[in-house]
Design a protein around this motif. Structure first.
Motif, PDB file in Angstrom:
ATOM      1  N   PRO A 254     124.006 115.486  49.478  1.00 17.58           N
ATOM      2  CA  PRO A 254     123.907 114.771  50.752  1.00 17.58           C
ATOM      3  C   PRO A 254     122.658 113.908  50.836  1.00 17.58           C
ATOM      4  O   PRO A 254     121.636 114.198  50.219  1.00 17.58           O
ATOM      5  N   THR A 255     122.760 112.838  51.614  1.00 16.15           N
ATOM      6  CA  THR A 255     121.612 111.974  51.864  1.00 16.15           C
ATOM      7  C   THR A 255     120.621 112.718  52.743  1.00 16.15           C
ATOM      8  O   THR A 255     120.983 113.273  53.784  1.00 16.15           O
TER       9      THR A 255
ATOM     10  N   SER B 225     123.656 106.577  56.579  1.00 13.13           N
ATOM     11  CA  SER B 225     124.319 107.878  56.667  1.00 13.13           C
ATOM     12  C   SER B 225     124.392 108.370  58.107  1.00 13.13           C
ATOM     13  O   SER B 225     125.442 108.821  58.579  1.00 13.13           O
ATOM     14  N   TYR B 226     123.272 108.266  58.821  1.00 12.27           N
ATOM     15  CA  TYR B 226     123.220 108.751  60.204  1.00 12.27           C
ATOM     16  C   TYR B 226     124.125 107.918  61.109  1.00 12.27           C
ATOM     17  O   TYR B 226     124.843 108.460  61.957  1.00 12.27           O
TER      18      TYR B 226
ATOM     19  N   GLU C  39     127.764 108.806  60.593  1.00  8.06           N
ATOM     20  CA  GLU C  39     128.076 110.109  61.174  1.00  8.06           C
ATOM     21  C   GLU C  39     128.220 110.026  62.695  1.00  8.06           C
ATOM     22  O   GLU C  39     129.143 110.611  63.282  1.00  8.06           O
TER      23      GLU C  39
ATOM     24  N   PRO D 262     126.410 105.597  51.765  1.00  8.69           N
ATOM     25  CA  PRO D 262     125.962 106.634  52.707  1.00  8.69           C
ATOM     26  C   PRO D 262     126.653 106.538  54.076  1.00  8.69           C
ATOM     27  O   PRO D 262     126.919 107.551  54.711  1.00  8.69           O
TER      28      PRO D 262
ATOM     29  N   MET E  13     129.870 108.177  53.624  1.00  9.20           N
ATOM     30  CA  MET E  13     129.667 109.615  53.454  1.00  9.20           C
ATOM     31  C   MET E  13     129.357 110.296  54.787  1.00  9.20           C
ATOM     32  O   MET E  13     129.865 111.384  55.088  1.00  9.20           O
ATOM     33  N   GLY E  14     128.500 109.642  55.605  1.00 11.85           N
ATOM     34  CA  GLY E  14     128.177 110.194  56.919  1.00 11.85           C
ATOM     35  C   GLY E  14     129.414 110.292  57.794  1.00 11.85           C
ATOM     36  O   GLY E  14     129.646 111.306  58.469  1.00 11.85           O
TER      37      GLY E  14
ATOM     38  N   SER F 111     131.718 113.085  56.520  1.00 11.64           N
ATOM     39  CA  SER F 111     131.173 114.396  56.887  1.00 11.64           C
ATOM     40  C   SER F 111     131.493 114.721  58.348  1.00 11.64           C
ATOM     41  O   SER F 111     131.839 115.859  58.680  1.00 11.64           O
TER      42      SER F 111
END
Length: 508
Positions: A235-236, A318-319, A322, A440, A443-444, A447
């Motif tokens: 994970p980042t 990433s953030y 998400e 990222p 990915m975020g 997730s």
């Protein structure tokens, strides 16, 4: 001495990065709140990115392009395949090992040792650079070669483990980044310069396109050998920043690793060029001094750019992904992702290298701005499709198989140069900004929705590398139709003028 050029590159960098900053700020103050520490990291990373792009673009123009062109022309002039092919492999191998994005990808694939993966991918690029050189030397049609090799790719993909598919196609994108593209493209132009036939300029493109296939095949074969059960997701890391001192230490701790990484990256190429200069090239001192200055600019630019991208942009991407995917109306991530994709490709350093090369080779008949807008539309489309994958869990091959099939079919109908530029653009568009922000981001988001990171989020680089093949060839198809209409109008005008009698002409 280079103040005017530096000012020009600085303005170019500002125009590339500021739209992304504006979008992230707008989202952070409205529907996707971001902690102040991450936002400040992102803003400082943006400054690093702007200054890094400025130095890299100037350095590439002063050093990487002349080095590649001189080496390409000198190696090919010998006309000895026993000499050309091993050197081509060695150059492709060395430049790929120096590609920073490859390290990022290798860290994500835990079932295969990093060194094994990197060496395999580098060997794939080296081998297919040799294939690309043979195509140029013997003037083989690019569409035929693309058809054969992509059929082989998808045949292998049918037997490879599902967990390695997205990683394999991502490898084809990340290996053609800021180090590889300027050198390989200039190398191709140098080879084409010693050919006198009418197709030499067209054939100078396509080296990046073929070099991108090598890593895909290499990783698929590696997956068959290692039979991975699933590549673990690393994970980042979202940094916790409470003071300005912590923020400063975060960037200062990242710079030394990139200083050593980029020094090791540039060293093999510079040593290779130095040996060639002493033995064969014998370039004048002014040009050598320009190349040395350019190499320093390239080094400084890449260090600053990668620090800004990996330290500043990666956590923010990433953030943000998400947060957006956690909203009740999470489908909004599709149009917002497309908007980010439209602008983020303009911050890819290698895009400007390709634009300059295309304008030079075509004498401005294919404007750089048209190419840039086409790439922006392509990447916007690819990020939209990637977000649909994240939300639905659709396999990456559902998009890649019809996409590549359509791209190869188009290659038989559009002008040769558009096909070569389109397939080169696929590798160019999927550079460090894609790896440091879009991956990222995906990915975020993955997730947040509870998806499988390896199968659902990986593949965004592959999608970014695929869509330019379609949009730029469609542009070539439009160009061809318009050219035929213009020729028909010209012929009709010429015939009508021939029908006018001499007296009418005198009267006119």
């Amino acid at each position: 001495m280079y103040q005017h050029k530096m000012r020009e590159k600085f303005i170019e960098s500002l125009r590339a990065v500021l739209p992304i900053v504006g979008i992230v700020l707008l989202l952070s103050f409205s529907i996707a709140p971001i902690p102040p520490g991450i936002l400040m990291t992102f803003l400082i990373g943006s400054v690093f990115l702007i200054v890094g792009m400025m130095f890299f673009s100037l350095g590439s123009e002063l050093a990487m392009a002349p080095m590649g062109e001189r080496l390409g022309a000198r190696i090919t002039r010998t006309k000895k395949l026993a000499f050309i092919l091993p050197l081509g492999f060695l150059l492709g191998f060395m430049v790929t090992i120096s590609e920073p994005d490859l390290q990022v990808l290798a860290n994500q694939v835990q079932d295969i040792p990093n060194a094994v993966l990197i060496m395999t991918v580098a060997a794939g690029v080296g081998l297919f650079l040799v294939v690309a050189l043979l195509r140029m030397l013997f003037s083989v049609a690019l569409p035929r070669m693309l058809t054969v090799f992509y059929l082989l790719v998808f045949l292998l993909a049918a037997f490879a483990p599902e967990s390695i598919l997205a990683v394999a196609f991502d490898a084809g994108g990340v290996t053609t980044g800021p180090m590889t593209v300027p050198f390989i493209m200039a190398f191709g132009i140098g080879i084409a310069a010693i050919r006198s036939d009418s197709h030499a300029a067209d054939d100078s493109f396509g080296l990046v396109a073929l070099s991108s296939i090598g890593p895909i095949l290499a990783v698929l074969l590696l997956g068959l050998i290692y039979q991975p059960n699933g590549a673990d997701y690393v994970p980042t890391v979202i940094p916790e920043i409470d003071t300005s001192v912590t923020l400063g230490k975060l960037f200062l701790s990242g710079i030394p690793s990139y200083l050593s990484e980029m020094a090791l990256a540039l060293l093999p190429i510079l040593v290779f060029f130095t040996v060639f200069q002493l033995v064969s090239l014998k370039l004048d001192k002014r040009l050598i001094m320009r190349i040395i200055i350019g190499a320093v600019y390239t080094y400084v630019g890449l260090v600053l750019f990668l620090t800004g991208a990996n330290v500043g942009f990666m956590p923010a991407g990433s953030y943000l992904g998400e947060v957006l995917a956690s909203l009740p109306y999470r489908g909004i991530i599709i149009p917002l992702g497309m908007l980010i994709g439209y602008f983020i490709v303009r911050a890819e350093p290698a895009v400007y290298v390709l634009m300059n090369q295309v304008e030079d080779i075509t004498d401005g008949s294919i404007p750089g701005d048209v190419l840039k807008k086409s790439l922006s539309i392509s990447v916007a489309l690819s990020v939209g499709l990637a977000m649909i994958r994240v939300l639905t869990g659709l396999p990456v091959m559902v998009f890649l198989i019809p996409g590549y099939a359509a791209a190869i079919a188009l290659s038989f109908f559009v002008p040769k140069i558009f096909t070569a530029i389109a397939f080169d653009s696929g590798g160019v568009a999927s550079g460090p900004m894609t790896a440091a922000f879009l991956l990222p981001f995906a990915m975020g988001a993955c997730s947040a929705v509870g998806g499988d990171i390896v199968t659902d989020a990986f593949g965004v680089v592959a999608m970014v590398a695929m869509t330019p093949l379609l949009t730029l060839q469609i542009l070539g198809l439009v160009y061809r139709v318009k050219s035929k209409r213009a020729e028909a109008l010209h012929r009709a005008t010429a015939v009508s003028l021939q029908d006018i009698e001499d007296g009418d002409i005198i009267e006119l």
